[in-house]
Design a protein around this motif. Structure first.
Motif, PDB file in Angstrom:
ATOM      1  N   PRO A 152      -5.437   2.934   5.941  1.00 56.27           N
ATOM      2  CA  PRO A 152      -6.507   2.071   5.701  1.00 56.27           C
ATOM      3  C   PRO A 152      -6.017   0.426   6.001  1.00 56.27           C
ATOM      4  CG  PRO A 152      -6.094   2.796   3.547  1.00 56.27           C
ATOM      5  CD  PRO A 152      -5.469   3.690   4.627  1.00 56.27           C
ATOM      6  N   GLY A 153      -4.673   0.203   5.702  1.00 56.86           N
ATOM      7  CA  GLY A 153      -3.969  -1.158   5.985  1.00 56.86           C
ATOM      8  C   GLY A 153      -3.932  -1.336   7.470  1.00 56.86           C
ATOM      9  N   VAL A 154      -3.562  -0.245   8.269  1.00 62.13           N
ATOM     10  CA  VAL A 154      -3.357  -0.547   9.554  1.00 62.13           C
ATOM     11  C   VAL A 154      -4.781  -0.571  10.337  1.00 62.13           C
ATOM     12  CG1 VAL A 154      -2.459   0.658  11.899  1.00 62.13           C
ATOM     13  CG2 VAL A 154      -1.338   0.702   9.690  1.00 62.13           C
ATOM     14  N   THR A 183      -5.658  19.021   6.065  1.00 65.15           N
ATOM     15  CA  THR A 183      -6.069  17.770   5.997  1.00 65.15           C
ATOM     16  C   THR A 183      -6.167  17.126   4.522  1.00 65.15           C
ATOM     17  OG1 THR A 183      -7.788  16.195   7.092  1.00 65.15           O
ATOM     18  CG2 THR A 183      -8.512  18.321   6.150  1.00 65.15           C
ATOM     19  N   GLY A 184      -6.520  16.119   4.436  1.00 65.15           N
ATOM     20  CA  GLY A 184      -6.922  15.485   3.292  1.00 65.15           C
ATOM     21  C   GLY A 184      -5.578  15.138   2.268  1.00 65.15           C
ATOM     22  N   GLY A 195      -9.345   7.788   0.528  1.00 63.48           N
ATOM     23  CA  GLY A 195      -8.739   8.706   0.840  1.00 63.48           C
ATOM     24  C   GLY A 195      -7.769   9.134  -0.204  1.00 63.48           C
ATOM     25  N   SER A 196      -6.607   9.538  -0.056  1.00 57.62           N
ATOM     26  CA  SER A 196      -5.580   9.905  -0.952  1.00 57.62           C
ATOM     27  C   SER A 196      -4.125   9.073  -0.496  1.00 57.62           C
ATOM     28  CB  SER A 196      -5.315  11.432  -0.950  1.00 57.62           C
ATOM     29  OG  SER A 196      -4.538  11.950   0.116  1.00 57.62           O
ATOM     30  N   ILE A 197      -3.463   9.211  -1.391  1.00 54.55           N
ATOM     31  CA  ILE A 197      -1.916   8.624  -1.199  1.00 54.55           C
ATOM     32  C   ILE A 197      -1.034   9.733  -0.571  1.00 54.55           C
ATOM     33  CG2 ILE A 197      -2.641   6.774  -2.881  1.00 54.55           C
ATOM     34  CD1 ILE A 197      -0.461   8.272  -4.635  1.00 54.55           C
ATOM     35  N   GLN A 198      -1.609  10.863  -0.321  1.00 53.70           N
ATOM     36  CA  GLN A 198      -0.825  12.027   0.286  1.00 53.70           C
ATOM     37  C   GLN A 198      -0.328  11.727   1.794  1.00 53.70           C
ATOM     38  OE1 GLN A 198       0.592  13.794  -2.170  1.00 53.70           O
ATOM     39  NE2 GLN A 198      -0.522  12.573  -3.675  1.00 53.70           N
ATOM     40  N   ILE A 228       0.902  -1.272   0.181  1.00 55.45           N
ATOM     41  CA  ILE A 228       0.123  -0.064  -0.120  1.00 55.45           C
ATOM     42  C   ILE A 228       0.873   1.331  -0.001  1.00 55.45           C
ATOM     43  CG2 ILE A 228      -0.354   0.165   2.249  1.00 55.45           C
ATOM     44  CD1 ILE A 228      -3.087   1.246   2.208  1.00 55.45           C
ATOM     45  N   THR A 229       0.676   2.286  -0.725  1.00 56.42           N
ATOM     46  CA  THR A 229       1.279   3.533  -0.799  1.00 56.42           C
ATOM     47  C   THR A 229       0.994   4.399   0.308  1.00 56.42           C
ATOM     48  OG1 THR A 229       1.283   3.305  -3.166  1.00 56.42           O
ATOM     49  CG2 THR A 229       1.615   5.550  -2.351  1.00 56.42           C
ATOM     50  N   PRO A 230       1.898   5.035   1.049  1.00 55.32           N
ATOM     51  CA  PRO A 230       3.189   5.282   0.608  1.00 55.32           C
ATOM     52  C   PRO A 230       4.307   4.639   1.585  1.00 55.32           C
ATOM     53  CG  PRO A 230       2.250   6.967   2.070  1.00 55.32           C
ATOM     54  CD  PRO A 230       1.135   5.922   2.185  1.00 55.32           C
ATOM     55  N   GLN A 231       4.072   3.465   1.750  1.00 52.46           N
ATOM     56  CA  GLN A 231       5.066   2.640   2.686  1.00 52.46           C
ATOM     57  C   GLN A 231       5.768   1.407   1.947  1.00 52.46           C
ATOM     58  OE1 GLN A 231       4.510  -0.778   4.170  1.00 52.46           O
ATOM     59  NE2 GLN A 231       3.341  -0.715   2.440  1.00 52.46           N
ATOM     60  N   ASN A 232       5.309   1.352   0.535  1.00 54.41           N
ATOM     61  CA  ASN A 232       5.883   0.218  -0.346  1.00 54.41           C
ATOM     62  C   ASN A 232       7.391  -0.305   0.065  1.00 54.41           C
ATOM     63  OD1 ASN A 232       3.376  -0.821  -1.261  1.00 54.41           O
ATOM     64  ND2 ASN A 232       3.240   0.654  -2.588  1.00 54.41           N
ATOM     65  N   GLU A 233       8.095   1.085   0.005  1.00 54.68           N
ATOM     66  CA  GLU A 233       9.524   0.964   0.128  1.00 54.68           C
ATOM     67  C   GLU A 233       9.932  -0.210   1.363  1.00 54.68           C
ATOM     68  OE1 GLU A 233       8.864   4.564  -2.255  1.00 54.68           O
ATOM     69  OE2 GLU A 233       8.174   3.733  -0.183  1.00 54.68           O
TER      70      GLU A 233
END
Length: 353
Positions: free
Chosen positions: A81-83, A332-333, A113-116, A30-35
């Motif tokens: 959302p993954g957590v 936010t957002g 939401g967003s990937i930001q 899941i973005t932004p933790q894929n690294e």
């Protein structure tokens, strides 16, 4: 001599986890933790560890539970959302009194939401993260160096108190690159875990890891004992950083990436002759209440800066016992407040409160 390397926050934290003795990583993209997962997929085989991309976030957290129950240092990472999907497993970890490290590189919400970047998971992290009476220790780094450093702290605290430690970062810290001094603490042998389900060889009584109590009196007593441990953590492990607070009349407070913006705004306010200072919580649970309460006896007001709708305000108000007004400045957002916006809040809400 410590080596200095230019790294992304996600990768710096992952490398520190390896250096801290993590040998079991279970994740899901899941973005932004894929690294984090990508890095662990390379490093775990190199250290005879286990990397597994689970079929879901729910599976990943339960794999962490299994590895931890067997005495291993285990970690999973995800984003907002993954957590949220891991919340049941987080409650089981707490109910079993198992150490674990869970990383949340926050993104905008609610929903997909967003990937930001965002800090809107503050309530989810600091209010437990799942059902029942429990807490997680929550670390909030504000730089790539702290992303690296807090991984060591997270595993040590998890083992010390037999509980989950949540590294609460965001997309800014996960994706940005900064020099990292690889100054890992000298690690002794991992602590003995005589409670782990490692097999007995007939030499000791069998261990059982369990979160089910059919007698309510037994569950009540277990929860009471657990909260005695939490009281020790609140006394011993609350961490914060203060900046220009000695003569401050306005206290700006922020954690994580927002604190970097807030610090710049404090400097800008000082240039205008306004005595602003900054308190940065490094643990958001336990919240550093004493530092805030002491500041409330000296400053006129507080300005809380967040990438959310103002979730940390509640903890600031509770810490200062509502002795002084607390204004909010945030976006936010997936939007990030800028120093000029924070300065405007200092000049308006801080000075006029």
């Amino acid at each position: 001599m410590a080596e200095t390397i230019l790294m992304k926050g996600n990768e710096a934290m992952a490398e520190a986890a390896v250096m801290a003795g993590c040998r079991h990583f279970f994740g899901y993209p899941i973005t932004p933790q894929n690294e984090v997962a990508a890095y662990m997929s390379r490093r775990m085989p190199q250290v005879d560890g286990v990397y597994l991309q689970a079929e879901s976030e729910i599976a990943a957290i339960n794999m962490v539970l299994g590895a931890s129950a067997a005495g291993a240092r285990a970690m999973t990472s995800s984003s907002s959302p993954g957590v949220a999907l891991k919340s049941e497993g987080l409650s089981y970890l707490a109910g079993c009194d198992l150490p674990a490290v869970v990383v949340n590189i926050q993104r905008g919400g609610p929903g997909l939401g967003s990937i930001q970047p965002s800090q809107a998971d503050y309530f989810m992290a600091t209010r437990g993260g799942g059902h029942g009476d429990f807490h997680m220790i929550v670390l909030a780094p504000n730089s790539v160096q702290e992303m690296f450093d807090c991984a060591f702290t997270a595993f040590d605290l998890a083992d010390k108190y037999r509980m989950t430690v949540n590294i609460l970062a965001d997309g800014v810290l996960g994706q940005m690159m900064e020099p990292v001094v690889m100054n890992s603490p000298k690690m002794a042998e991992l602590p003995a875990k005589d409670w782990a389900v490692t097999g007995t060889g007939g030499k000791r009584k069998s261990n059982i890891v369990n979160s089910l109590y059919l007698k309510p009196e037994a569950l009540e007593q277990t929860n009471i004992e657990r909260y005695k441990r939490y009281a020790v953590i609140e006394k011993e492990e609350a961490r914060s950083e203060s900046y220009l607070m000695d003569d401050a009349e306005i206290c700006v407070t922020a954690y994580g990436a927002s604190s970097r913006v807030a610090r710049n705004a404090v400097d800008m306010a000082r240039e205008k002759g306004v005595k602003a200072g900054l308190i940065r919580p490094i643990t958001v649970w336990p919240f550093p209440k004493g530092v805030f309460l002491e500041a409330a006896g000296r400053v006129n007001s507080f300005v809380c800066v967040e990438m959310s709708m103002g979730q940390m305000i509640e903890d600031v108000e509770l810490a200062i016992r509502c002795k002084k007004p607390v204004a909010f400045c945030g976006r936010t957002g997936g939007m990030i407040p800028d120093p000029e916006q924070v300065l405007a809040a200092i000049m308006k809400d801080g000075r006029l409160s």
